[in-house]
Write a protein that holds these residues in place. Sequence first.
Motif, PDB file in Angstrom:
ATOM      1  N   ILE A  55       0.799  -1.283  -0.081  1.00  0.00           N
ATOM      2  CA  ILE A  55      -0.069   0.117   0.202  1.00  0.00           C
ATOM      3  C   ILE A  55       0.850   1.453  -0.007  1.00  0.00           C
ATOM      4  CG2 ILE A  55      -1.606   1.535   1.417  1.00  0.00           C
ATOM      5  CD1 ILE A  55      -2.820  -1.236   2.065  1.00  0.00           C
ATOM      6  N   ASP A  56       1.950   1.054   0.661  1.00  0.00           N
ATOM      7  CA  ASP A  56       2.846   2.430   0.944  1.00  0.00           C
ATOM      8  C   ASP A  56       3.337   2.643  -0.410  1.00  0.00           C
ATOM      9  OD1 ASP A  56       1.952   3.229   3.411  1.00  0.00           O
ATOM     10  OD2 ASP A  56       3.816   2.506   4.374  1.00  0.00           O
ATOM     11  N   ARG A  57       4.043   1.574  -1.015  1.00  0.00           N
ATOM     12  CA  ARG A  57       4.827   1.571  -2.073  1.00  0.00           C
ATOM     13  C   ARG A  57       3.721   2.365  -3.286  1.00  0.00           C
ATOM     14  NH1 ARG A  57      10.019  -1.231  -4.619  1.00  0.00           N
ATOM     15  NH2 ARG A  57       9.744  -0.477  -6.805  1.00  0.00           N
ATOM     16  N   ALA A  58       2.738   1.805  -3.388  1.00  0.00           N
ATOM     17  CA  ALA A  58       1.609   2.402  -4.359  1.00  0.00           C
ATOM     18  C   ALA A  58       1.487   3.886  -4.086  1.00  0.00           C
ATOM     19  CB  ALA A  58       0.432   1.330  -4.327  1.00  0.00           C
ATOM     20  N   GLU A  59       1.358   4.252  -3.075  1.00  0.00           N
ATOM     21  CA  GLU A  59       0.956   5.526  -2.680  1.00  0.00           C
ATOM     22  C   GLU A  59       2.303   6.465  -2.810  1.00  0.00           C
ATOM     23  OE1 GLU A  59      -0.231   6.040   1.299  1.00  0.00           O
ATOM     24  OE2 GLU A  59      -2.152   4.937   1.156  1.00  0.00           O
ATOM     25  N   TYR A  60       3.310   5.973  -2.590  1.00  0.00           N
ATOM     26  CA  TYR A  60       4.525   6.678  -2.877  1.00  0.00           C
ATOM     27  C   TYR A  60       4.836   6.775  -4.520  1.00  0.00           C
ATOM     28  CZ  TYR A  60       9.507   7.914  -3.873  1.00  0.00           C
ATOM     29  OH  TYR A  60      10.397   8.464  -4.387  1.00  0.00           O
ATOM     30  N   GLU A  61       4.362   5.740  -5.311  1.00  0.00           N
ATOM     31  CA  GLU A  61       4.742   5.794  -6.647  1.00  0.00           C
ATOM     32  C   GLU A  61       3.438   6.795  -7.242  1.00  0.00           C
ATOM     33  OE1 GLU A  61       4.541   1.719  -8.027  1.00  0.00           O
ATOM     34  OE2 GLU A  61       6.722   1.412  -7.699  1.00  0.00           O
ATOM     35  N   GLU A  62       2.430   7.084  -6.553  1.00  0.00           N
ATOM     36  CA  GLU A  62       1.547   7.615  -7.291  1.00  0.00           C
ATOM     37  C   GLU A  62       1.995   9.268  -6.733  1.00  0.00           C
ATOM     38  OE1 GLU A  62      -1.790   9.256  -9.109  1.00  0.00           O
ATOM     39  OE2 GLU A  62      -1.081   7.361  -9.132  1.00  0.00           O
ATOM     40  N   SER A  63       2.433   9.297  -5.874  1.00  0.00           N
ATOM     41  CA  SER A  63       3.008  10.734  -5.277  1.00  0.00           C
ATOM     42  C   SER A  63       4.040  11.269  -6.223  1.00  0.00           C
ATOM     43  CB  SER A  63       3.387  10.679  -3.893  1.00  0.00           C
ATOM     44  OG  SER A  63       3.878  11.836  -3.344  1.00  0.00           O
ATOM     45  N   LEU A  64       5.144  10.385  -6.638  1.00  0.00           N
ATOM     46  CA  LEU A  64       6.090  10.312  -7.360  1.00  0.00           C
ATOM     47  C   LEU A  64       5.714  10.909  -8.738  1.00  0.00           C
ATOM     48  CD1 LEU A  64       9.115  10.467  -7.702  1.00  0.00           C
ATOM     49  CD2 LEU A  64       9.109   8.070  -8.268  1.00  0.00           C
ATOM     50  N   LYS A  65       4.671  10.184  -9.215  1.00  0.00           N
ATOM     51  CA  LYS A  65       3.914  10.407 -10.647  1.00  0.00           C
ATOM     52  C   LYS A  65       3.453  11.983 -10.505  1.00  0.00           C
ATOM     53  CE  LYS A  65       0.847   8.969 -13.960  1.00  0.00           C
ATOM     54  NZ  LYS A  65       0.273  10.213 -14.054  1.00  0.00           N
ATOM     55  N   VAL A  66       2.937  12.254  -9.435  1.00  0.00           N
ATOM     56  CA  VAL A  66       2.374  13.817  -9.528  1.00  0.00           C
ATOM     57  C   VAL A  66       3.572  14.775  -9.499  1.00  0.00           C
ATOM     58  CG1 VAL A  66       1.042  15.453  -8.030  1.00  0.00           C
ATOM     59  CG2 VAL A  66       0.114  13.001  -8.406  1.00  0.00           C
ATOM     60  N   PHE A  67       4.418  14.314  -8.704  1.00  0.00           N
ATOM     61  CA  PHE A  67       5.893  15.308  -8.584  1.00  0.00           C
ATOM     62  C   PHE A  67       6.204  15.387  -9.991  1.00  0.00           C
ATOM     63  CE2 PHE A  67      10.333  15.524  -8.325  1.00  0.00           C
ATOM     64  CZ  PHE A  67      10.422  16.740  -7.479  1.00  0.00           C
ATOM     65  N   TRP A  68       6.374  14.488 -10.821  1.00  0.00           N
ATOM     66  CA  TRP A  68       7.188  14.360 -12.032  1.00  0.00           C
ATOM     67  C   TRP A  68       6.283  15.367 -12.882  1.00  0.00           C
ATOM     68  CZ3 TRP A  68       8.823   8.529 -12.424  1.00  0.00           C
ATOM     69  CH2 TRP A  68      10.205   8.504 -11.934  1.00  0.00           C
ATOM     70  N   ASP A  69       4.947  14.912 -12.909  1.00  0.00           N
ATOM     71  CA  ASP A  69       3.833  15.690 -13.802  1.00  0.00           C
ATOM     72  C   ASP A  69       3.884  16.983 -13.494  1.00  0.00           C
ATOM     73  OD1 ASP A  69       3.438  13.406 -15.004  1.00  0.00           O
ATOM     74  OD2 ASP A  69       1.292  13.299 -14.305  1.00  0.00           O
ATOM     75  N   PHE A  70       4.110  17.582 -12.098  1.00  0.00           N
ATOM     76  CA  PHE A  70       3.929  18.894 -11.836  1.00  0.00           C
ATOM     77  C   PHE A  70       5.375  19.605 -12.424  1.00  0.00           C
ATOM     78  CE2 PHE A  70       4.144  22.367  -8.507  1.00  0.00           C
ATOM     79  CZ  PHE A  70       2.954  22.981  -9.125  1.00  0.00           C
ATOM     80  N   SER A  71       6.532  18.698 -12.136  1.00  0.00           N
ATOM     81  CA  SER A  71       7.905  19.466 -12.505  1.00  0.00           C
ATOM     82  C   SER A  71       8.003  19.647 -14.056  1.00  0.00           C
ATOM     83  CB  SER A  71       8.706  18.142 -12.179  1.00  0.00           C
ATOM     84  OG  SER A  71       9.073  18.070 -10.788  1.00  0.00           O
ATOM     85  N   ASN A  72       7.128  18.837 -14.716  1.00  0.00           N
ATOM     86  CA  ASN A  72       7.005  18.937 -16.325  1.00  0.00           C
ATOM     87  C   ASN A  72       5.968  20.339 -16.462  1.00  0.00           C
ATOM     88  OD1 ASN A  72       8.627  16.736 -16.759  1.00  0.00           O
ATOM     89  ND2 ASN A  72       6.651  15.188 -17.199  1.00  0.00           N
ATOM     90  N   VAL A  73       5.045  20.341 -15.623  1.00  0.00           N
ATOM     91  CA  VAL A  73       4.384  21.577 -16.034  1.00  0.00           C
ATOM     92  C   VAL A  73       5.188  22.776 -15.808  1.00  0.00           C
ATOM     93  CG1 VAL A  73       2.425  23.061 -15.135  1.00  0.00           C
ATOM     94  CG2 VAL A  73       2.127  20.463 -15.489  1.00  0.00           C
ATOM     95  N   LEU A  74       5.909  22.922 -14.455  1.00  0.00           N
ATOM     96  CA  LEU A  74       6.870  23.912 -14.232  1.00  0.00           C
ATOM     97  C   LEU A  74       7.885  24.308 -15.506  1.00  0.00           C
ATOM     98  CD1 LEU A  74       7.419  23.384 -10.444  1.00  0.00           C
ATOM     99  CD2 LEU A  74       5.582  24.679 -11.649  1.00  0.00           C
ATOM    100  N   ALA A  75       8.547  23.104 -15.899  1.00  0.00           N
ATOM    101  CA  ALA A  75       9.671  23.135 -16.725  1.00  0.00           C
ATOM    102  C   ALA A  75       9.059  23.664 -18.139  1.00  0.00           C
ATOM    103  CB  ALA A  75      10.228  21.770 -17.253  1.00  0.00           C
ATOM    104  N   THR A  76       7.846  23.459 -18.572  1.00  0.00           N
ATOM    105  CA  THR A  76       7.214  23.906 -19.726  1.00  0.00           C
ATOM    106  C   THR A  76       6.815  25.253 -19.771  1.00  0.00           C
ATOM    107  OG1 THR A  76       6.091  21.717 -20.333  1.00  0.00           O
ATOM    108  CG2 THR A  76       5.071  23.710 -21.354  1.00  0.00           C
TER     109      THR A  76
END
Length: 309
Positions: free
Chosen positions: A226-247
């Motif tokens: 459960i924790d791993r799944a939550e972390y991976e989802e949180s990491l995906k949100v972080f990467w997506d948000f970083s892409n938004v900022l970079a753009t």
Amino acid sequence: MCIPGTALSRYVNFYTDFAFKKIFGTEANKDLLISFLNQLLNLNGDSEIKDLTYLNPEQLGDSINERRAIFDVYCTTEKDEHFIVEMQKAKQDNFRDRAIYYSSFAIREQGKKGSSTRTWDYQLAPVYVVGILNFVMDQAEEHRTKVITRVSLKDDENTVFNDKLSYVFLEMPKFIKKENELETFLDKWLYVIKNLAQLEDKPAALKEGIFKKLFEVAEIAQFSKIDRAEYEESLKVFWDFSNVLATAERNGIAIGRAEGIVEGQAKGERTLLTKLVLANKEKGKSLSEIADILEIDIKMVEEILKESC
């Protein structure tokens, strides 16, 4: 679900919401936050924090129409000191104003204690706002190497006017020390915060027992499913948000502004920001919660949801 790249990391990315709250925002790991705050504020002896209690991170306004505040971590010590500890992934408009606004909730709620505010003598408990920033506050001062900025209420002669409200901001991009350059306990904390996800093992310089626990808590292989799944989802949100900022930065757009962030990747496609808004809406988040999580104006959230209907 497994996100590409997570297998290459032994430890969590501190800047994800999941990691930040697991390390600094859970009862089982509060000794980590206590150690960090004691080092950050140079507390020792009688002034040292021995224990703390986590408080409700959601602070409501005085009316249903007033914007609320959702803190990353909100706690009080055994001496009734109040700490708001925030992690900020990206610079936003009126950042300083936001910090002041957030601190006002921790001040105002002190006047609501007891059966009647008429009996309150206005004596305040100290409030500290700690911001761990993954950006530089002022682009014009990027050349300055000062990592930590401490702000307090002083008069025009630089004498403390009141010691009940303090702000501490850590501009993490400015911290560039390598392992062999770490001189203080605080240096070690800043080093591990900035580099945690890139480390393959516990650095030899971090010999203190508190760091042994931190690396045990942060090791992904030790997570439950459960924790791993939550972390991976949180990491995906972080990467997506970083892409938004970079753009946005590549296009010279001010972060946090409606006309800037909502940039289409291609005709007919939803933007990354739209995907993030919809994903949080599907999780049952309110409009104000989504605005706080993504650090955008609530009107933008409403516009995105209206356009996506």
